[in-house]
Motif scaffolding. Structure first.
Motif, PDB file in Angstrom:
ATOM      1  N   ASP A 162       0.799  -1.195   0.046  1.00 34.57           N
ATOM      2  CA  ASP A 162       0.056   0.098  -0.003  1.00 34.57           C
ATOM      3  C   ASP A 162       1.045   1.412  -0.048  1.00 34.57           C
ATOM      4  O   ASP A 162       0.372   2.513  -0.340  1.00 34.57           O
ATOM      5  CB  ASP A 162      -0.941   0.027   1.208  1.00 34.57           C
ATOM      6  N   ILE A 163       2.111   1.356   0.564  1.00 35.11           N
ATOM      7  CA  ILE A 163       2.861   2.549   0.483  1.00 35.11           C
ATOM      8  C   ILE A 163       4.401   2.309  -0.273  1.00 35.11           C
ATOM      9  O   ILE A 163       4.251   3.327  -1.256  1.00 35.11           O
ATOM     10  CB  ILE A 163       3.438   2.633   1.889  1.00 35.11           C
ATOM     11  N   LEU A 164       4.951   1.443  -0.126  1.00 42.82           N
ATOM     12  CA  LEU A 164       6.184   1.356  -0.952  1.00 42.82           C
ATOM     13  C   LEU A 164       5.911   0.965  -2.544  1.00 42.82           C
ATOM     14  O   LEU A 164       6.147   1.837  -3.240  1.00 42.82           O
ATOM     15  CB  LEU A 164       7.074   0.318  -0.318  1.00 42.82           C
ATOM     16  N   ASP A 165       4.989   0.020  -2.640  1.00 43.90           N
ATOM     17  CA  ASP A 165       4.555  -0.090  -3.981  1.00 43.90           C
ATOM     18  C   ASP A 165       4.037   0.914  -4.798  1.00 43.90           C
ATOM     19  O   ASP A 165       3.718   0.951  -6.048  1.00 43.90           O
ATOM     20  CB  ASP A 165       3.989  -1.598  -4.166  1.00 43.90           C
ATOM     21  N   SER A 166       3.348   1.727  -4.013  1.00 48.84           N
ATOM     22  CA  SER A 166       2.430   2.874  -4.699  1.00 48.84           C
ATOM     23  C   SER A 166       3.430   3.762  -5.275  1.00 48.84           C
ATOM     24  O   SER A 166       2.889   4.963  -5.848  1.00 48.84           O
ATOM     25  CB  SER A 166       1.742   3.487  -3.573  1.00 48.84           C
ATOM     26  N   ILE A 167       4.558   3.919  -5.114  1.00 52.88           N
ATOM     27  CA  ILE A 167       5.510   4.884  -5.744  1.00 52.88           C
ATOM     28  C   ILE A 167       6.437   4.313  -6.566  1.00 52.88           C
ATOM     29  O   ILE A 167       6.865   3.107  -6.414  1.00 52.88           O
ATOM     30  CB  ILE A 167       6.198   5.825  -4.722  1.00 52.88           C
TER      31      ILE A 167
END
Length: 333
Positions: free
Chosen positions: A130-135
């Motif tokens: 949800d966080i690292l893969d989103s950028i």
């Protein structure tokens, strides 16, 4: 005001909260990133080593830099939830100062993640997706002791497995030592609590300072002919307490003075206050920001029977501070 903005910053964009990830992606969808994550309280030599590494990676991979930082400190969050305020770790630098230090270190993006129950209980796998893969990360660097996710179950090995699948370089930095001992925020807090400003400066890579806005107080200093500038401090505890010889920076000018950090027991104070008496100074500086460097502790705070006794003691403190500051070499703030 937008939650993705520069505000008081020079070069860096500040993104506030996970809910603004979509806004960030829509504005910077084509930008590749080299990043890191941490609490970064103190911005010490270990933190600086991590930032230097992501800046090196940014040059190698032709990316921009991004730093995820969490607030408050996890220990602070758990202490407040349990109403055990005495266990809250003292804050080395404020939220604003932390952001400004990131800006001064030429970081392109800072991503504020609020440490709350949602983040605390997030499984490591969900944090990654949800966080690292989103950028658009090309490299990701973490400290030597980094853990993440619910119950601190996530570690560097898990991140490296994710990195292999996504073709993202994941690495952790070596431990930074000073005099054979690991540089850490805990060690700096201990040094400050013990009034060892020389050790704190060595670990921080700069003198310990506190910056804040001058606000109206009770104006009691005027009644004893020792006016003070009252500096707003956050709810978090500071790692200092007592009376200090200080140097203050106001805009581009450095002044000498004396400061008291404490509860002012003589006048029945109940909340911690930072008061600074600037020597030979008589200007209206309300709402201006004052940067205070603590040079030498003079004494602990104590309660006096009346204001006359307090005034007499402060006059003695001023004399001691002036003698010490005149002997010491000026340090740049």
């Amino acid at each position: 005001m937008e939650n993705l903005y520069k505000q008081f910053l020079t070069n860096m964009y500040l993104i506030r909260g996970q809910h603004n990830l979509n806004l960030f992606k829509s504005r910077f969808s084509n930008i590749k990133l080299s990043g890191t994550i941490g609490n970064f309280d103190g911005f010490h030599l270990g933190h600086q080593a991590i930032l230097n590494k992501i800046k090196q990676n940014a040059k190698e991979y032709n990316t921009k830099t991004i730093v995820f930082f969490t607030e408050p400190h996890a220990a602070e969050y758990f202490a407040r939830k349990g109403d055990t305020n005495n266990n809250i770790p003292p804050r080395i630098c404020s939220w604003r100062e932390k952001v400004k230090l990131l800006d001064r270190n030429n970081i392109d993006f800072a991503f504020f993640l609020k440490f709350n129950n949602s983040l605390r209980s997030m499984p490591p796998e969900l944090f990654i997706s949800d966080i690292l893969d989103s950028i658009n990360l090309q490299s990701f660097t973490v400290g030597d002791d980094f853990r993440f996710g619910a119950n601190r179950a996530g570690d560097t090995n898990q991140l490296k497995e994710w990195g292999k699948k996504k073709n993202i370089l994941v690495e952790n930095t070596d431990t930074v030592l000073f005099e054979g001992v690991r540089v850490s925020s805990t060690r700096i807090r201990k040094a400050l609590l013990e009034d060892n400003f020389e050790l704190a400066e060595s670990l921080l890579g700069r003198p310990y300072t506190f910056s804040g806005k001058v606000v109206h107080g009770q104006h009691l200093g005027r009644t004893i002919d020792i006016p003070t500038a009252n500096i707003w401090i956050p709810k978090q505890k500071l790692p200092i307490s007592g009376v200090y010889a200080v140097e203050c920076k106001l805009e581009d000018t450095v002044y000498k003075g004396i400061a008291n950090m404490g509860f002012r027991p003589t006048v029945g104070g109940t909340k911690p206050v930072l008061e600074v008496h600037i020597f030979e100074f008589n200007k209206n500086i309300y709402s201006k920001r004052l940067k205070v460097q603590f040079i030498k502790k003079i004494r602990d705070e104590k309660k006096f029977d009346n204001l006359d006794m307090l005034k007499l003691q402060i006059q003695k403190d001023i004399s001691i501070a002036k003698k010490f500051l005149n002997k010491s070499n000026d340090k740049k703030l």
